[in-house]
Design an enzyme around this catalytic site. Sequence first.
Site, short mmCIF file in Angstrom:
data_model
loop_
_atom_site.label_atom_id
_atom_site.label_comp_id
_atom_site.label_asym_id
_atom_site.label_seq_id
_atom_site.Cartn_x
_atom_site.Cartn_y
_atom_site.Cartn_z
N SER A 38 0.83 -1.20 0.00
CA SER A 38 0.00 0.00 0.00
C SER A 38 0.87 1.25 0.00
CB SER A 38 -0.96 -0.05 1.19
OG SER A 38 -1.90 1.01 1.14
N HIS B 208 -8.52 1.43 -0.65
CA HIS B 208 -8.33 0.54 -1.80
C HIS B 208 -9.65 -0.01 -2.34
CE1 HIS B 208 -4.05 0.90 -1.41
NE2 HIS B 208 -4.14 0.59 -0.12
#
Length: 420
Positions: free
Chosen positions: A111, A214
């Site tokens: 991430s 996300h």
Amino acid sequence: MLIITAPGQGAQTPGFLAPWLELPGVAERLGAASELAGCDLIRFGTTASADEIKDTAVAQPLLVAAAIVAASALSDPAPSGSALSGSALSGSALPGGVPGEAPADAAAGHSVGELAAGVIGGVLTADDAMRLVAVRGRAMAAAAAAEPTGMTAVLGGDQEVVLAAIARHGLTPANVNGAGQIVAAGTLAELEAFAADPPGGARLRPLQVAGAFHTRHMAPAVAALRDAAADVTVTDPAMTLLSDADGAAVTTGKEWLERVVAQVAAPVRWDLCMRTMADLGVTALIELPPAGTLTGLARRALPGVAQLAIKTPEQLDAARDLIAEHLVEPDAHGHGHLPEWRLIVSPTSGTFRSPPARAEGATAALTADLGTVVARGAERTVAAPWTVESAEIIEWLVEDGDPVSEGQPLVRVQLPREGA
């Protein structure tokens, strides 16, 4: 072969930066990073409470700055704190002449950790990484505040059964981490319904996060980060650099930046990153601070691979020993063997509809002819998140009419070779 990894949001713990400030020059570097990020990273990394560092706008720059400082320390036992090669965080000219590059054969980040990995891999400067993460953190925090959303970890269970349950409730598998760990994300109402109807054999653990990262809920943050990225100059990676989108090794700075921007609203496929690590023949993995999460996943997914989670500067010598034992560096500028395939994933949850012709071995344009996903009366075209005109279809992973989750791999493709 040695890979350096950088963890993502949630890895931070109160006071984790305190021992690093004992290294010469680190306070100066973190002070410079604080100016770029617009927040006091030294305070947040030393005396701030757990609640304070949960804030997305704080946690993200804190993690990226910590990873960059530790990576630099691996190459520079006695950092001077001077700003060299245009980077306020780099205390020395690191191997290969690339600002921020650490001694490794490969790099990957989970991430937000991808921004630190990009610095380690020589794609962008540490200063630009801090500018981008400041925008990313603030924009994701704002997107999360727009609607009540959240995330729930799903531990154990059959992966296909878990993914089907996530799709059934309209959720997104925002993190597919491997080792029996998937994170479902969506609205709080969707998560409540999921908790009342969990997949068999799995345990659910709600996560204390600000929103559904996300997923499609982060689309406004993608736009903000894309605007900021327009002013960033990137170069091609100086080492193998893996992408969270599908685990692929990215060979151009332009593609890497496109992927990092799109990744804000797309699932993290760390399971595929670890699969690529195995394919590449990785023999050692180092996780930068605040370490522990990624090495924990690797213990199950990458048996036989030596692992080190760097938590304090006292472990730097052990890390250098691991580097000396496992570093390959096939040539000064090459990447060794890279997997040449890419995965194209579903843009949303729904029902997959195949294109009229879906023969394996066919050549297809990546902007069309790859099918659609039908969801709630609307259709989303299946397309690649990077810029290539066409690719050869290697393998279809779903059939016409299959239910799919957002981020689920649909088709494996072979990109054109350079010069072909």
